[in-house]
Design a protein around this motif. Structure first.
Motif, PDB file in Angstrom:
ATOM      1  N   LEU A  27       0.822  -1.211   0.000  1.00 16.93           N
ATOM      2  CA  LEU A  27       0.000   0.000   0.000  1.00 16.93           C
ATOM      3  C   LEU A  27       0.857   1.263   0.000  1.00 16.93           C
ATOM      4  O   LEU A  27       0.661   2.172   0.806  1.00 16.93           O
ATOM      5  N   ARG A  32      -1.880   3.793  -4.269  1.00 22.88           N
ATOM      6  CA  ARG A  32      -2.992   4.631  -3.806  1.00 22.88           C
ATOM      7  C   ARG A  32      -3.284   5.789  -4.752  1.00 22.88           C
ATOM      8  O   ARG A  32      -4.395   6.329  -4.750  1.00 22.88           O
ATOM      9  N   ALA A  36      -6.002   2.399  -7.060  1.00 22.51           N
ATOM     10  CA  ALA A  36      -7.102   2.790  -6.175  1.00 22.51           C
ATOM     11  C   ALA A  36      -7.910   3.945  -6.757  1.00 22.51           C
ATOM     12  O   ALA A  36      -9.136   4.011  -6.598  1.00 22.51           O
ATOM     13  N   LEU A  69      -3.889   4.178   7.981  1.00 23.51           N
ATOM     14  CA  LEU A  69      -5.074   4.122   7.131  1.00 23.51           C
ATOM     15  C   LEU A  69      -6.309   3.633   7.896  1.00 23.51           C
ATOM     16  O   LEU A  69      -7.418   4.135   7.679  1.00 23.51           O
ATOM     17  N   SER A  76      -7.712   7.327   1.553  1.00 26.12           N
ATOM     18  CA  SER A  76      -6.421   7.896   1.183  1.00 26.12           C
ATOM     19  C   SER A  76      -6.611   9.300   0.627  1.00 26.12           C
ATOM     20  O   SER A  76      -7.513   9.533  -0.186  1.00 26.12           O
TER      21      SER A  76
END
Length: 480
Positions: A27, A32, A36, A69, A76
């Motif tokens: 991650l 992100r 994502a 997170l 995010s």
């Protein structure tokens, strides 16, 4: 007097209605700001709500990201660094983060669930345990440990195998394994690693994985600088107290092979290109963008330039990039479907010059021993096959050698910037008197070290760099 904060885009869908379809391992900032975000866009169209992400990590350091997170409901902060004005959004595509633990039991259990149809990865280019011949490094300690104890694996690949074995035993079809890392043939590489690891402990199972699990290739692209105080301050300017915000350039690209037997989200609706010609896009990006990064990084580093946009504002560096791209890289890049290579390169120049990104020259110089054989050497080799001696590319790799000697032209010490830094520094210093010693690194240059014309051109460039410095050498090269 009140101050109005800039607007922040929030998820345009009910996150409570999302269900998981993807486990993503790694991650970091790139995931992100890339995968994502594409899923967030798709969910905003009212589609694919059964493809939400469950985050995962296999390193102790991943636990800190999980804590950060989870504390903000897995949202995010993504800030696009457009020179005309920054834009912030909260990306809601991830709905949970698996506990990070020794043996990866929770991760294996999550990937074993039938609703998980894709397991994706961003574990960095160097995280695939490949040796210099492009095979699984069976001597790596982590790989040996997973082969000895496959039921309590320490690597992402060992965990993938353990969950695939559990799914097979339960009669659940295998998921697709989707690499989102920036390396050539990333799907093929992932297959080699996963199947190769399985073969060390269970050859029959390795054959089953090879026959039944899909590993699509992908080309991914978005510049995402590391997060520090500058980035956290940007988030605060939007009213977001986020310890792990992501900043990124506006540009993004994702090209994928359409090989998903267990199904996939309809990402083509939000700009993902599905094609069987991923390799063509990949070659374009690796040669023009990643190769371009290397061409500006090392002269800028030797000239004590700190930021990439500052390097592009240095006329010598920008002109060096332009000349080598035009004369030695773009002409040997194979055609790409529906793509004008010149227009693509112009976009690359604009991206490099974006002052808002504030990407560092040091980051571009990182890990040259892994990047040069992928981003620079293939272009040198293709030029040689075509009967040309690419003096600009050879100068580019000589600049890397000079950088690895450990000081800039002003005498400033360069902090270690490669996993093999100590060995590279010793060899770079040896190469000052014996340039062929540098090209003798077969893991980087292959048989180019036996090419007498390449060796001579490299020796000439390296001697000039030591004698006159990068600025003078670039000037002489550009004057032809």
């Amino acid at each position: 007097m009140s101050t109005t904060l800039p607007a922040v885009s929030l998820p345009a869908y009910d996150r409570a209605q999302l269900t998981p379809g993807i486990v993503h391992i790694g991650l970091g900032n790139f995931h992100r700001a890339h995968q994502a975000v594409y899923l967030d866009d798709l969910f905003a169209l009212g589609e694919g709500h059964d493809w939400a992400i469950i985050g995962a990590g296999v390193r102790p350091a991943d636990a800190a990201m999980r804590d950060a997170l989870k504390a903000q409901d897995c949202l995010s902060t993504v800030i696009e660094l457009d020179p005309t004005g920054k834009r912030a959004r909260r990306v809601g595509a991830m709905i949970d983060f698996i506990p990070v633990e020794t043996g990866n039991g929770a991760l294996i259990a999550a990937m074993s669930q039938p609703e998980i149809r894709i397991v994706s990865l961003t574990v960095t280019e160097g995280g695939y345990f490949m040796d210099h011949a492009g095979r699984l490094d069976t001597g790596a300690a982590e790989i040996a440990a997973d082969a000895a104890d496959p039921e309590a694996p320490g690597t992402a690949f060992g965990a993938i195998l353990a969950s695939l074995k559990a799914r097979r035993a339960a009669g659940i079809p295998p998921f697709t394994v989707m690499s989102c890392d920036n390396l050539p043939g990333n799907g093929n590489v992932t297959r080699q690693v996963v199947v190769g690891l399985a073969r060390l402990s269970d050859p029959a199972f390795a054959d089953w994985v090879d026959a039944h699990v899909a590993f699509p290739n992908a080309m991914v692209d978005r510049i995402t600088p590391a997060t520090g105080e500058r980035e956290r301050a940007m988030a605060l300017a939007f009213g977001l107290d986020d310890p792990v915000p992501v900043t990124c350039e506006p540009f993004r690209q994702w090209v994928l092979e359409d090989d998903f037997p267990a199904g996939r989200p309809a990402l083509e609706k939000v700009g993902v290109v599905f094609t069987q010609q991923v390799h063509a896009y990949e070659t374009m990006k690796i040669r023009i963008l990643n190769g371009g990064h290397a061409l500006i990084a090392y002269p800028a580093g030797l000239m004590d330039v700190d930021l990439v946009h500052e390097a592009m504002a240095e006329p010598l560096v920008a002109a060096f990039l332009e000349k080598v791209e035009r004369e030695e890289i773009i002409p040997i890049v194979p055609p790409v479907p529906d793509t004008d290579l010149d227009a693509y390169y112009q976009v690359i120049r604009e991206r490099f010059a974006n002052p808002e990104v504030a990407d560092t020259v040091r980051r571009l110089c990182l890990d040259g021993s892994n990047r040069q054989p992928k981003f620079i050497v293939p272009s040198i080799r293709d030029n040689r096959v075509a009967g040309r001696l690419p003096r600009g590319l050879i100068l580019g790799t000589a600049l890397w050698c000079r950088y690895c000697a450990g000081t800039t032209d002003s005498g400033t010490v360069i902090a270690p910037n490669d996993p093999n830094w100590e060995a590279l520094t010793a060899r770079a210093r040896e190469a000052r008197q014996n340039p062929a010693a540098w090209l003798a690194m077969g893991e980087v240059y292959g048989d180019l070290g036996a090419d007498e014309e390449v060796v001579a051109a490299f020796a000439e460039a390296l001697d000039a760099l030591w004698t006159n410095g990068a600025r003078a050498v670039l000037t002489e090269y550009l004057e032809g």
